[in-house]
Design an enzyme around this catalytic site. Structure first.
Site, PDB file in Angstrom:
ATOM      1  CB  ALA A   1      -9.351   6.832   5.884  1.00  0.00           C
TER       2      ALA A   1
ATOM      3  CG  ASP B   1       0.418   6.908  -0.272  1.00  0.00           C
ATOM      4  OD1 ASP B   1       0.143   6.455  -1.302  1.00  0.00           O
ATOM      5  OD2 ASP B   1       0.146   6.706   0.738  1.00  0.00           O
TER       6      ASP B   1
HETATM    7  O1  PMV Z   1      -0.725   4.019   2.170  1.00  0.00           O
HETATM    8  P1  PMV Z   1      -1.649   3.525   1.215  1.00  0.00           P
HETATM    9  O2  PMV Z   1      -2.953   3.020   1.885  1.00  0.00           O
HETATM   10  O3  PMV Z   1      -2.016   4.681   0.563  1.00  0.00           O
HETATM   11  O4  PMV Z   1      -1.080   2.502   0.235  1.00  0.00           O
HETATM   12  C1  PMV Z   1       0.028   2.816  -0.256  1.00  0.00           C
HETATM   13  C2  PMV Z   1       0.046   2.063  -1.562  1.00  0.00           C
HETATM   14  C3  PMV Z   1       0.779   0.502  -1.665  1.00  0.00           C
HETATM   15  O5  PMV Z   1       1.108   0.435  -3.092  1.00  0.00           O
HETATM   16  C4  PMV Z   1      -0.041  -0.320  -1.185  1.00  0.00           C
HETATM   17  C5  PMV Z   1       1.933   0.577  -0.658  1.00  0.00           C
HETATM   18  C6  PMV Z   1       3.270   1.376  -1.579  1.00  0.00           C
HETATM   19  O6  PMV Z   1       4.263   1.789  -0.839  1.00  0.00           O
HETATM   20  O7  PMV Z   1       2.976   1.937  -2.718  1.00  0.00           O
END
Ligand code: PMV
Length: 322
Positions: free
Chosen positions: A96, A144
C-alpha cells in the site's frame, strides 16, 4: 570455524513500516525528503528446512520475485535459499506504499543474519535490503529502505551516493495513515512523472526545486515542533503532487475528509497513483481516523519519532529447535 545452523533452526526479526512525510518523487531528482519509520511493521521469521526438503524451483509455490529475493539474501549468509522458509506477519497493509517491501528486505536480512549467526553491520544490511527492494520496485532512490533501517525519522538526499541523517523531533508526532485500497506500483507514477519532465524540463525542474524548498521548510517546522506550519507544508506539497498527476480522485477525497475532520495537513505518501495518505492530527487522531473509516477506508493512528521503534528494530531473536 563458523558453525552452520542445523535444520529446524529459526530466527525472527522486526522491521517497521514507513511513511514519506515530505518529498516523495522530487527525491528522485536530487531534492531532499523526510521519511519516518512507523510504530508498526513486519515480523519476518525464517526457518531452515532439512537438506532433503529443498524446494525445487518449479515446486516452490513462491512468487518469482519472492524466490529471487530469498535466494539473493540467503546466499549472502552462506545459506541455501531453497531450504529457507519465510513467514511474514504484518500489522500494516502490504503493498500500500507503506514500505512493506523495504521492511520485508530489512527484516529478512536481520532474521537471516541471526539464523546464520552472522549479523551484518547496519550499513551492509541496509545495502543488501536496498538490493532486495530493487527486485520489487526496480531502481529506487533508496529513501524507503533508509527510513525502515533507521527506525526513526530521517532526512534523505540523493546526490550520487545517498545521504541520510537522523532528525530529532521536538516531540513525537501523531499521524493518521489511511489506505485507499487502490492497487499501486512505485514504478508507474515515477515513469509518468519522468515522461512529463522530459516534455517540459525547465518547468518541471523549477517545480522540483520549489518542492525541495517546501521540504526544507517542513523539516524546520518539524524540528521546532510547529505542527501548524508542518501541516501547511504538507498541504502545499500535496498540491504539487496532484499537479504532477500522481494523486487520484480517491486520495483527494480522503485528504479532504481528513482536513475536514481537523487534520492540520494531509497528503498522499509514497508514489501515489493509489496506495496510502497521511494526515497530521495531533490530539485528533481518533476523529480523523473515524472520518476516513466513515468513507469506507482503512485507517489507523501511528506515532513517529518515538525511540521505541528503533529499539524494536534492533531486536532479533533466535531459537534452536533441533
Ligand atoms: O515505494 P513508495 O510508494 O514508498 O514510493 C517511493 C518514493 C518515490 O519517491 C516515489 C520513488 C523513489 O524511488 O524515491
Amino acid at each position: 570455524m563458523r558453525r552452520l545452523p542445523v535444520h529446524g533452526a529459526t530466527a525472527s526479526a522486526f522491521a517497521p513500516a514507513k511513511v514519506i512525510l515530505l518529498g516523495e518523487h522530487t527525491v528522485v531528482y536530487g531534492e531532499p525528503a523526510v521519511a519516518a519509520a512507523l510504530d508498526r511493521g513486519l515480523r519476518v521469521t525464517v526457518t531452515l528446512a532439512a537438506a532433503a526438503e529443498r524446494e525445487p524451483r518449479e515446486q516452490s509455490g513462491r512468487d518469482e520475485r519472492e524466490r529471487a529475493v530469498v535466494e539473493l539474501a540467503a546466499a549472502r549468509f552462506g545459506l541455501d535459499g531453497a531450504r529457507v522458509r519465510v513467514e511474514v506477519q504484518s500489522d500494516v497493509p502490504m503493498g500500500a506504499g507503506l514500505g512493506s517491501s523495504a521492511a520485508l528486505g530489512v527484516g529478512l536480512v536481520r532474521a537471516l543474519g541471526a539464523l546464520a549467526r552472522r549479523p551484518l553491520a547496519a550499513a551492509q544490511a541496509a545495502a543488501l535490503a536496498a538490493e532486495i527492494d530493487c527486485v520489487f520496485h526496480g531502481q529506487a532512490s533508496g529513501v524507503d529502505v533508509a527510513a525502515v533501517a533507521s527506525g526513526g525519522v530521517i532526512w534523505f538526499e540523493r546526490f550520487g551516493e545517498p545521504q541520510c541523517a537522523p532528525i530529532a523531533l521536538a516531540q513525537p508526532l501523531e499521524l493518521v495513515v489511511g489506505s485507499s485500497g487502490e492497487p499501486r506500483s512505485t514504478a508507474g507514477p515515477v515513469a509518468r512523472l519522468r515522461a512529463r519532465r522530459e516534455a517540459q524540463p525547465r518547468i518541471y525542474d523549477a517545480t522540483f526545486r520549489l518542492a525541495g524548498e517546501l521540504v526544507r521548510a517542513g523539516r524546520d517546522a518539524l524540528v521546532r515542533g510547529d505542527a501548524e506550519a508542518l501541516g501547511a507544508t504538507m498541504d502545499a506539497l500535496q498540491g504539487v503532487l496532484n499537479g504532477f498527476g500522481v494523486s487520484t480522485p480517491t486520495l483527494e477525497r480522503m485528504i479532504h475528509a481528513a482536513r475536514s475532520a481537523g487534520a492540520l495537513g494531509a497528503k498522499l505518501t509514497g508514489a501515489g497513483g493509489g496506495g496510502a495518505m497521511i494526515a497530521l492530527a495531533p490530539g485528533r487522531t481518533a476523529e480523523v481516523a473515524a472520518a476516513l473509516r466513515a468513507e469506507g477506508f482503512d485507517a489507523f493512528a501511528a506515532t513517529i519519532g518515538r525511540a521505541a521503534a528503533a529499539e524494536e528494530v534492533d531486536h532479533a531473536r533466535i531459537e534452536r529447535r533441533a
